[in-house]
Design a protein around this motif. Sequence first.
Motif, PDB file in Angstrom:
ATOM      1  N   GLU A  15      20.262   7.120  50.703  1.00  0.00           N
ATOM      2  CA  GLU A  15      19.605   8.050  49.787  1.00  0.00           C
ATOM      3  C   GLU A  15      19.477   7.392  48.424  1.00  0.00           C
ATOM      4  N   ALA A  16      18.273   7.341  47.873  1.00  0.00           N
ATOM      5  CA  ALA A  16      18.054   6.752  46.556  1.00  0.00           C
ATOM      6  C   ALA A  16      18.453   7.751  45.474  1.00  0.00           C
ATOM      7  N   VAL A  17      19.370   7.337  44.600  1.00  0.00           N
ATOM      8  CA  VAL A  17      19.827   8.178  43.491  1.00  0.00           C
ATOM      9  C   VAL A  17      19.895   7.311  42.241  1.00  0.00           C
ATOM     10  N   PHE A  18      19.883   7.960  41.071  1.00  0.00           N
ATOM     11  CA  PHE A  18      19.987   7.185  39.834  1.00  0.00           C
ATOM     12  C   PHE A  18      21.244   7.570  39.076  1.00  0.00           C
ATOM     13  N   ALA A  19      21.860   6.558  38.442  1.00  0.00           N
ATOM     14  CA  ALA A  19      23.074   6.743  37.646  1.00  0.00           C
ATOM     15  C   ALA A  19      22.771   6.326  36.215  1.00  0.00           C
ATOM     16  N   THR A  20      23.144   7.188  35.257  1.00  0.00           N
ATOM     17  CA  THR A  20      22.713   7.011  33.873  1.00  0.00           C
ATOM     18  C   THR A  20      23.746   6.350  32.969  1.00  0.00           C
ATOM     19  N   ALA A  26      28.935   6.421  48.841  1.00  0.00           N
ATOM     20  CA  ALA A  26      28.717   5.927  50.201  1.00  0.00           C
ATOM     21  C   ALA A  26      27.372   6.415  50.734  1.00  0.00           C
ATOM     22  N   HIS A  27      26.661   5.537  51.403  1.00  0.00           N
ATOM     23  CA  HIS A  27      25.359   5.828  52.022  1.00  0.00           C
ATOM     24  C   HIS A  27      24.276   6.124  50.987  1.00  0.00           C
ATOM     25  N   GLN A  28      24.452   5.622  49.772  1.00  0.00           N
ATOM     26  CA  GLN A  28      23.434   5.821  48.737  1.00  0.00           C
ATOM     27  C   GLN A  28      22.986   4.490  48.155  1.00  0.00           C
ATOM     28  N   LEU A  29      21.695   4.426  47.796  1.00  0.00           N
ATOM     29  CA  LEU A  29      21.116   3.286  47.091  1.00  0.00           C
ATOM     30  C   LEU A  29      21.078   3.669  45.627  1.00  0.00           C
ATOM     31  N   VAL A  30      21.871   2.992  44.803  1.00  0.00           N
ATOM     32  CA  VAL A  30      22.052   3.399  43.417  1.00  0.00           C
ATOM     33  C   VAL A  30      21.087   2.655  42.500  1.00  0.00           C
ATOM     34  N   VAL A  31      20.303   3.421  41.754  1.00  0.00           N
ATOM     35  CA  VAL A  31      19.419   2.895  40.723  1.00  0.00           C
ATOM     36  C   VAL A  31      20.154   2.977  39.391  1.00  0.00           C
ATOM     37  N   GLN A  32      20.382   1.843  38.745  1.00  0.00           N
ATOM     38  CA  GLN A  32      21.010   1.855  37.418  1.00  0.00           C
ATOM     39  C   GLN A  32      19.921   2.016  36.363  1.00  0.00           C
ATOM     40  N   THR A  33      19.984   3.109  35.594  1.00  0.00           N
ATOM     41  CA  THR A  33      18.953   3.332  34.580  1.00  0.00           C
ATOM     42  C   THR A  33      19.120   2.403  33.384  1.00  0.00           C
ATOM     43  N   ILE A  55      11.226   4.240  38.576  1.00  0.00           N
ATOM     44  CA  ILE A  55      11.880   4.765  39.786  1.00  0.00           C
ATOM     45  C   ILE A  55      12.632   6.054  39.456  1.00  0.00           C
ATOM     46  N   THR A  56      13.332   6.063  38.340  1.00  0.00           N
ATOM     47  CA  THR A  56      14.085   7.258  37.930  1.00  0.00           C
ATOM     48  C   THR A  56      13.152   8.430  37.674  1.00  0.00           C
ATOM     49  N   ARG A  57      12.061   8.185  36.971  1.00  0.00           N
ATOM     50  CA  ARG A  57      11.096   9.260  36.714  1.00  0.00           C
ATOM     51  C   ARG A  57      10.527   9.798  38.027  1.00  0.00           C
ATOM     52  N   HIS A  58      10.279   8.924  38.973  1.00  0.00           N
ATOM     53  CA  HIS A  58       9.747   9.363  40.266  1.00  0.00           C
ATOM     54  C   HIS A  58      10.759  10.248  40.992  1.00  0.00           C
ATOM     55  N   LEU A  59      12.028   9.849  40.979  1.00  0.00           N
ATOM     56  CA  LEU A  59      13.051  10.652  41.655  1.00  0.00           C
ATOM     57  C   LEU A  59      13.284  11.974  40.931  1.00  0.00           C
ATOM     58  N   ARG A  60      13.203  11.978  39.619  1.00  0.00           N
ATOM     59  CA  ARG A  60      13.353  13.237  38.865  1.00  0.00           C
ATOM     60  C   ARG A  60      12.217  14.210  39.194  1.00  0.00           C
ATOM     61  N   GLU A  61      11.030  13.686  39.363  1.00  0.00           N
ATOM     62  CA  GLU A  61       9.870  14.541  39.599  1.00  0.00           C
ATOM     63  C   GLU A  61       9.758  14.976  41.055  1.00  0.00           C
ATOM     64  N   HIS A  62      10.214  14.140  41.971  1.00  0.00           N
ATOM     65  CA  HIS A  62      10.006  14.417  43.389  1.00  0.00           C
ATOM     66  C   HIS A  62      11.292  14.681  44.161  1.00  0.00           C
ATOM     67  N   LYS A  63      12.441  14.504  43.566  1.00  0.00           N
ATOM     68  CA  LYS A  63      13.791  14.700  44.111  1.00  0.00           C
ATOM     69  C   LYS A  63      14.309  13.410  44.739  1.00  0.00           C
ATOM     70  N   THR A  64      15.644  13.345  44.878  1.00  0.00           N
ATOM     71  CA  THR A  64      16.232  12.223  45.597  1.00  0.00           C
ATOM     72  C   THR A  64      15.712  12.230  47.032  1.00  0.00           C
ATOM     73  N   MET A  65      15.631  11.044  47.597  1.00  0.00           N
ATOM     74  CA  MET A  65      15.044  10.953  48.936  1.00  0.00           C
ATOM     75  C   MET A  65      15.581   9.727  49.662  1.00  0.00           C
ATOM     76  N   ARG A  66      15.349   9.706  50.946  1.00  0.00           N
ATOM     77  CA  ARG A  66      15.735   8.539  51.736  1.00  0.00           C
ATOM     78  C   ARG A  66      14.941   7.318  51.270  1.00  0.00           C
ATOM     79  N   ALA A  67      15.571   6.165  51.373  1.00  0.00           N
ATOM     80  CA  ALA A  67      14.917   4.951  50.902  1.00  0.00           C
ATOM     81  C   ALA A  67      15.512   3.752  51.622  1.00  0.00           C
ATOM     82  N   GLY A  68      14.891   2.600  51.414  1.00  0.00           N
ATOM     83  CA  GLY A  68      15.394   1.365  51.988  1.00  0.00           C
ATOM     84  C   GLY A  68      15.116   0.197  51.065  1.00  0.00           C
TER      85      GLY A  68
END
Length: 413
Positions: free
Chosen positions: A46-51, A66-73, A135-148
């Motif tokens: 799951e793609a998520v962002f950490a601030t 665990a089981h998350q793809l972390v985007v560092q803002t 990427i963060t703006r996209h997840l904020r607007e569309h919600k966290t989602m599965r990713a690879g």
Amino acid sequence: MPPVESKTVKANTLTATTSAPAALVLEDGRIFRGTSYGATGTALGEAVFATGMTGYQETITDPSYAHQLVVQTAPHIGNTGVNDEDAESRRIWVAGYIVRDAARRPSNWRSERSLDEELVAQGIVGIQGVDTRAITRHLREHKTMRAGIFSGEAAEATDKELVDAVLASAPMEGSRLAEEVSVDKAFVVEPKDHGWDGEPRFTIAAIDLGIKAMTPVRFAERGVRVHVLPATATLEDVKAVNPDGFFMSNGPGDPATADAQVSLLRSVLDEKLPYFGICFGNQILGRALGFGTYKLRYGHRGINQPVMDRRTGKVEITSQNHGFAVDAPLEGATQAPEARYGRVEVSHISLNDDVVEGLACLDIPAFSVQYHPEAAAGPHDAAYLFDRFIDLMADTKNADTNPATDNKTEDKK
């Protein structure tokens, strides 16, 4: 083209100086292209962002990821390298790592190796050189989602093959992960090993649902002996350590799957044993009291989340990492749906979106918060919660010793 596998592949050990093409693929078809960071291969989650602006080592070793793809803002990652002291658990738990500008070399007196080298050594697939703000703006607007994340040969597949691989992966909803990240055997953290001079003041049983290393240390520094028990612990296991209090930690996954832990907590609450929970432990208390939980659009992750303690009116800047929340009435005390537990109130709320950030039981000795008071790597505004739990244990013990004492479970602080 080589086939795309639907599981994480720990592959080559290319470094930042010899990086291969890589792609971050979201389940809605959005693709961001960069170069590999860490190991090459495929990572799904799951793609998520950490601030957080700092503390990346604590972030990637937090089992809640665990089981998350972390985007560092924060744009610059890896500047201070990694060391053997700051890890919050026995390994890196993020499924994949996404950064904008990876440090070419670390520069810090405590650094023992580069972050890139650590990712390679532990087989963590990452990507660098992508626009993490977009990427963060996209997840904020569309919600966290599965990713690879696909790098090296895996990135050579067609866009459709990459998206199909992501869509074939498991969603976070319905995931039961606490048992996966928990310890297998119980262990004890002693106060004397963390600067406490004297006999332990209290003993607690702490259920490891993904506990961070600093949590039992914060208790031990205050004179509390901590028995850390596996996520599969039973009431008999808890009673065997003769605890003065009971604690449930943070952890990954969907709280709707934690039926065993909810049942255990209800048994503990029935015993009137003082309870303190954080993060996943807050959601489990909510369920034990009869409330529901739900998934947030993009969650709270980082070390700069504002929360108000409604009892004091004070605002705390907190460390958080959660994608689920408790669905409880925000205004005033209410009867718990599980009526035997009496009244409960929402004690803390998020100042960003009014999400429940804490629960306080008024008729039994139990409370919880949704955030991380151990706060590695900071901030430390919420450290008082450890003292609050110690006060609760002391009040309960005093009431048991002197039944005539008016024992109020509401906090004094």
